[in-house]
Design a protein around this motif. Structure first.
Motif, PDB file in Angstrom:
ATOM      1  N   VAL A  43       2.992   1.276   1.530  1.00 41.63           N
ATOM      2  CA  VAL A  43       3.164  -0.163   1.326  1.00 41.63           C
ATOM      3  C   VAL A  43       3.871  -0.436   0.000  1.00 41.63           C
ATOM      4  O   VAL A  43       4.879  -1.153  -0.057  1.00 41.63           O
ATOM      5  CB  VAL A  43       1.808  -0.889   1.385  1.00 41.63           C
ATOM      6  CG1 VAL A  43       1.942  -2.321   0.871  1.00 41.63           C
ATOM      7  CG2 VAL A  43       1.268  -0.903   2.802  1.00 41.63           C
ATOM      8  N   TYR A  46       7.630   1.008  -0.062  1.00 40.47           N
ATOM      9  CA  TYR A  46       8.614   0.264   0.738  1.00 40.47           C
ATOM     10  C   TYR A  46       8.817  -1.160   0.224  1.00 40.47           C
ATOM     11  O   TYR A  46       9.923  -1.703   0.337  1.00 40.47           O
ATOM     12  CB  TYR A  46       8.228   0.268   2.211  1.00 40.47           C
ATOM     13  CG  TYR A  46       8.762   1.463   2.952  1.00 40.47           C
ATOM     14  CD1 TYR A  46      10.116   1.562   3.264  1.00 40.47           C
ATOM     15  CD2 TYR A  46       7.928   2.504   3.338  1.00 40.47           C
ATOM     16  CE1 TYR A  46      10.623   2.662   3.930  1.00 40.47           C
ATOM     17  CE2 TYR A  46       8.418   3.608   4.010  1.00 40.47           C
ATOM     18  CZ  TYR A  46       9.770   3.687   4.302  1.00 40.47           C
ATOM     19  OH  TYR A  46      10.270   4.783   4.963  1.00 40.47           O
ATOM     20  N   LEU A  47       7.779  -1.755  -0.328  1.00 38.59           N
ATOM     21  CA  LEU A  47       7.968  -3.082  -0.923  1.00 38.59           C
ATOM     22  C   LEU A  47       8.881  -2.993  -2.140  1.00 38.59           C
ATOM     23  O   LEU A  47       9.764  -3.833  -2.327  1.00 38.59           O
ATOM     24  CB  LEU A  47       6.619  -3.679  -1.314  1.00 38.59           C
ATOM     25  CG  LEU A  47       5.721  -4.149  -0.169  1.00 38.59           C
ATOM     26  CD1 LEU A  47       4.357  -4.560  -0.699  1.00 38.59           C
ATOM     27  CD2 LEU A  47       6.367  -5.314   0.595  1.00 38.59           C
ATOM     28  N   VAL A 218       3.972  -3.323   5.911  1.00 41.44           N
ATOM     29  CA  VAL A 218       5.149  -3.776   5.158  1.00 41.44           C
ATOM     30  C   VAL A 218       6.045  -4.641   6.038  1.00 41.44           C
ATOM     31  O   VAL A 218       6.564  -5.670   5.599  1.00 41.44           O
ATOM     32  CB  VAL A 218       5.950  -2.578   4.602  1.00 41.44           C
ATOM     33  CG1 VAL A 218       7.171  -3.069   3.839  1.00 41.44           C
ATOM     34  CG2 VAL A 218       5.085  -1.731   3.677  1.00 41.44           C
TER      35      VAL A 218
END
Length: 266
Positions: A43, A46-47, A218
């Protein structure tokens, strides 16, 4: 948007569902990731890679050797330091433009209620448009009490959030959006849930399962921010790695749940 940003996010911008406006919405967004373990690893990464403007990382734990089988944001050199510090270092290396705030803290009800960054702009109209201030919380904890605390503060502040969980060969994802009139909350799904439920430390976890669930979280966070595709609030999706199957369940709002009265009284 600067030239280097246009290059960095060019594959997002090529998508008609995102385009420059969507990427700018991502860059204005603030996302809180609670828990930097198996789910929080993909999470947060990728954010950060997606260009979230402000990433807030919350966890009170330290990296242990047993974490490294699935918590891919950490490495062997991270053992013994806080998960927040380890995750922040990795995210900053992935994208130095992202502002990162770190809290070595358990996200309990008292602490969450004291955070001034827990605010949501009015006027979103359920379209997922991003404004200054908090856009979404992504819950990657493994603790029922924390999930209830997140649920309650999100109801109070009208903040959408994404819940994820994984153990053994199974995982689940649910989106809750209290901006939507009559939408269910976490207590509609689980009116009462004790913290003696299955845990990875007691029951094991197939390492890629947290990746499947975390990356799905995500996608849902970006869907809320940009507003692409079909809204997924009010659904529970479950994943079984044994069969490779996903199932999707409609979560009805319970009329006796406090969230339904809270919406009209808020």
């Amino acid at each position: 948007m600067k030239d280097d940003q246009l290059l960095r996010y060019s594959r997002h911008i090529l998508l008609p569902e995102v385009d420059i406006e969507g990427q700018e919405a991502i860059s204005r967004a603030t996302v809180v990731v609670i828990g930097l373990g198996g789910l929080g690893s993909p999470v947060a990464l990728y954010l950060a890679a997606s260009g979230i403007g402000h990433l807030i990382l919350v966890d009170d734990d330290q990296v242990e050797v047993s974490n490294l089988q699935r918590q891919v944001i950490h490495d062997t050199a991270s053992v013994g330091i806080s998960k927040v510090a380890s995750a922040a270092q990795r995210c900053q290396a992935v994208n130095p433009d992202v502002k990162i705030s770190c809290y070595v803290q358990r996200a309990d009800s008292e602490w969450l209620s004291q955070q001034d960054w827990l605010s949501s702009e009015d006027g979103l109209n359920g379209q997922g448009s991003s404004h200054d201030g908090l856009t979404v919380i992504v819950d990657c904890s493994d603790n029922a009490a924390i999930r209830y605390a997140i649920n309650d503060v999100c109801l109070q502040k009208r903040i959408p959030w994404v819940s994820g969980a994984a153990v053994a060969l199974n995982g689940q994802v649910a989106v809750f959006d209290p901006r939507q009139q009559g939408a269910p909350c976490y207590r509609c799904l689980y009116p009462s849930l004790k913290d003696d439920t299955l845990t990875c430390s007691e029951n094991g976890i197939l390492s890629p399962v947290v990746g499947v669930i975390g990356t799905t979280q995500v996608v849902e966070a970006l869907r809320l921010i940009v507003g692409f595709g079909s809204p997924q609030h009010g659904y529970l999706r479950t994943y079984d790695a044994g069969t490779g199957d996903w199932q999707r369940w409609k979560v009805p709002a319970r009329q006796t749940c406090s969230c339904q009265s809270d919406y009209y009284s808020g």
